[in-house]
Design a protein around this motif. Sequence first.
Motif, mmCIF file in Angstrom:
data_model
loop_
_atom_site.group_PDB
_atom_site.id
_atom_site.type_symbol
_atom_site.label_atom_id
_atom_site.label_comp_id
_atom_site.label_asym_id
_atom_site.label_seq_id
_atom_site.Cartn_x
_atom_site.Cartn_y
_atom_site.Cartn_z
ATOM 1 N N GLN A 83 -17.137 77.202 4.875
ATOM 2 C CA GLN A 83 -16.051 77.703 4.031
ATOM 3 C C GLN A 83 -16.607 78.366 2.774
ATOM 4 N N ALA A 84 -17.632 77.758 2.188
ATOM 5 C CA ALA A 84 -18.256 78.323 0.985
ATOM 6 C C ALA A 84 -18.868 79.678 1.287
ATOM 7 N N ASP A 85 -19.516 79.795 2.424
ATOM 8 C CA ASP A 85 -20.146 81.054 2.803
ATOM 9 C C ASP A 85 -19.100 82.143 2.966
ATOM 10 N N ALA A 86 -17.972 81.804 3.565
ATOM 11 C CA ALA A 86 -16.890 82.777 3.743
ATOM 12 C C ALA A 86 -16.318 83.207 2.400
ATOM 13 N N ALA A 87 -16.202 82.239 1.470
ATOM 14 C CA ALA A 87 -15.677 82.567 0.144
ATOM 15 C C ALA A 87 -16.628 83.503 -0.601
ATOM 16 N N LEU A 88 -17.922 83.281 -0.472
ATOM 17 C CA LEU A 88 -18.895 84.143 -1.138
ATOM 18 C C LEU A 88 -18.928 85.529 -0.501
ATOM 19 N N GLN A 89 -18.718 85.593 0.802
ATOM 20 C CA GLN A 89 -18.700 86.885 1.487
ATOM 21 C C GLN A 89 -17.598 87.779 0.909
ATOM 22 N N GLU A 100 -24.631 92.198 -12.040
ATOM 23 C CA GLU A 100 -23.205 91.890 -12.055
ATOM 24 C C GLU A 100 -22.809 91.078 -10.818
ATOM 25 N N ALA A 101 -23.398 91.430 -9.679
ATOM 26 C CA ALA A 101 -23.137 90.669 -8.455
ATOM 27 C C ALA A 101 -23.631 89.234 -8.609
ATOM 28 N N PHE A 102 -24.784 89.079 -9.267
ATOM 29 C CA PHE A 102 -25.326 87.732 -9.458
ATOM 30 C C PHE A 102 -24.412 86.899 -10.354
ATOM 31 N N SER A 103 -23.843 87.525 -11.373
ATOM 32 C CA SER A 103 -22.913 86.815 -12.246
ATOM 33 C C SER A 103 -21.696 86.342 -11.455
ATOM 34 N N ARG A 104 -21.180 87.192 -10.565
ATOM 35 C CA ARG A 104 -20.054 86.790 -9.704
ATOM 36 C C ARG A 104 -20.473 85.639 -8.800
ATOM 37 N N LEU A 105 -21.700 85.723 -8.301
ATOM 38 C CA LEU A 105 -22.222 84.682 -7.411
ATOM 39 C C LEU A 105 -22.298 83.339 -8.124
ATOM 40 N N VAL A 106 -22.808 83.346 -9.352
ATOM 41 C CA VAL A 106 -22.932 82.101 -10.118
ATOM 42 C C VAL A 106 -21.561 81.478 -10.352
ATOM 43 N N ARG A 107 -20.622 82.283 -10.788
ATOM 44 C CA ARG A 107 -19.295 81.754 -11.120
ATOM 45 C C ARG A 107 -18.541 81.294 -9.871
ATOM 46 N N SER A 108 -18.655 82.069 -8.798
ATOM 47 C CA SER A 108 -18.013 81.658 -7.544
ATOM 48 C C SER A 108 -18.690 80.413 -6.984
ATOM 49 N N GLY A 109 -20.032 80.387 -7.060
ATOM 50 C CA GLY A 109 -20.772 79.228 -6.569
ATOM 51 C C GLY A 109 -20.382 77.963 -7.299
ATOM 52 N N TRP A 110 -20.171 78.074 -8.612
ATOM 53 C CA TRP A 110 -19.770 76.892 -9.370
ATOM 54 C C TRP A 110 -18.375 76.421 -8.969
ATOM 55 N N ARG A 111 -17.438 77.362 -8.810
ATOM 56 C CA ARG A 111 -16.079 76.970 -8.403
ATOM 57 C C ARG A 111 -16.098 76.247 -7.062
ATOM 58 N N ARG A 133 -30.122 70.244 1.559
ATOM 59 C CA ARG A 133 -30.535 71.597 1.201
ATOM 60 C C ARG A 133 -30.470 72.519 2.423
ATOM 61 N N ALA A 134 -30.873 72.002 3.581
ATOM 62 C CA ALA A 134 -30.858 72.812 4.809
ATOM 63 C C ALA A 134 -29.452 73.292 5.135
ATOM 64 N N HIS A 135 -28.441 72.462 4.848
ATOM 65 C CA HIS A 135 -27.056 72.856 5.100
ATOM 66 C C HIS A 135 -26.674 74.094 4.293
ATOM 67 N N HIS A 136 -27.320 74.261 3.140
ATOM 68 C CA HIS A 136 -26.949 75.362 2.243
ATOM 69 C C HIS A 136 -27.730 76.643 2.511
ATOM 70 N N GLU A 137 -28.517 76.687 3.565
ATOM 71 C CA GLU A 137 -29.368 77.860 3.790
ATOM 72 C C GLU A 137 -28.556 79.148 3.949
ATOM 73 N N ARG A 138 -27.382 79.056 4.574
ATOM 74 C CA ARG A 138 -26.556 80.261 4.729
ATOM 75 C C ARG A 138 -26.158 80.828 3.370
ATOM 76 N N VAL A 139 -25.749 79.932 2.471
ATOM 77 C CA VAL A 139 -25.355 80.349 1.131
ATOM 78 C C VAL A 139 -26.567 80.848 0.351
ATOM 79 N N LEU A 140 -27.676 80.138 0.456
ATOM 80 C CA LEU A 140 -28.872 80.514 -0.293
ATOM 81 C C LEU A 140 -29.448 81.841 0.189
ATOM 82 N N ALA A 141 -29.185 82.192 1.440
ATOM 83 C CA ALA A 141 -29.626 83.498 1.937
ATOM 84 C C ALA A 141 -28.900 84.612 1.186
ATOM 85 N N ARG A 142 -27.657 84.368 0.804
ATOM 86 C CA ARG A 142 -26.919 85.347 0.005
ATOM 87 C C ARG A 142 -27.510 85.455 -1.395
#
Length: 208
Positions: A83-89, A100-111, A133-142
Amino acid sequence: MSTPSQKARRTPAAGREEPRRRADAERSIAAIVAAAIDCFRQDPNVSLTAVASAAGVSRVTLYAHFPSREALVDAVLDHSVGQADAALQAQGLDEGPADEAFSRLVRSGWRILERHAFLLAASEGVITPARRRAHHERVLARVERVLVRGQAEGVFRTDLPLSWLVTTFYSLLHAAGAEADARHLKVKDVPDILDRTLSSILRAAPTS
């Protein structure tokens, strides 16, 4: 003993039963995972019996799909990270300037982390930090893709290993969650604090 003709007559029915059993199993699994999320949100130490009851299935059914607490927490983490990966997409992280994309990523990641903070408590002592940590690899790839793009644009530093920069992002987000949970930080202040902290760490040194 069954004759070949009797076996042949049973085969079509058996073939129809298999997809039905798979569909029933998938519905049970989805119900258990959904119930587990609600139960873990209310009590990270909730019993699997309570989860089964909330899902409307028997303990036997729950254990048939998830033979241990670890297996259930593992499935819940996988679902939540999906679900988190879909939200970040949806944040368009491959668009616009990388900083600017990184700033969006940080704020979205925190939410996202704030909404799923209860899973950290539920997985504590059940799932190893490495597995979590392995579970988060999809998100961390972004995260890595945005950093690489920023390095190419000259806004992010290149003097440290990329893997370390990704780990810094992951670690600081979770540290912020712990600080907010301990009330050392106000939740409303965390997005700005994280954005400023990570930007200062990752920003490339100005060229003379």
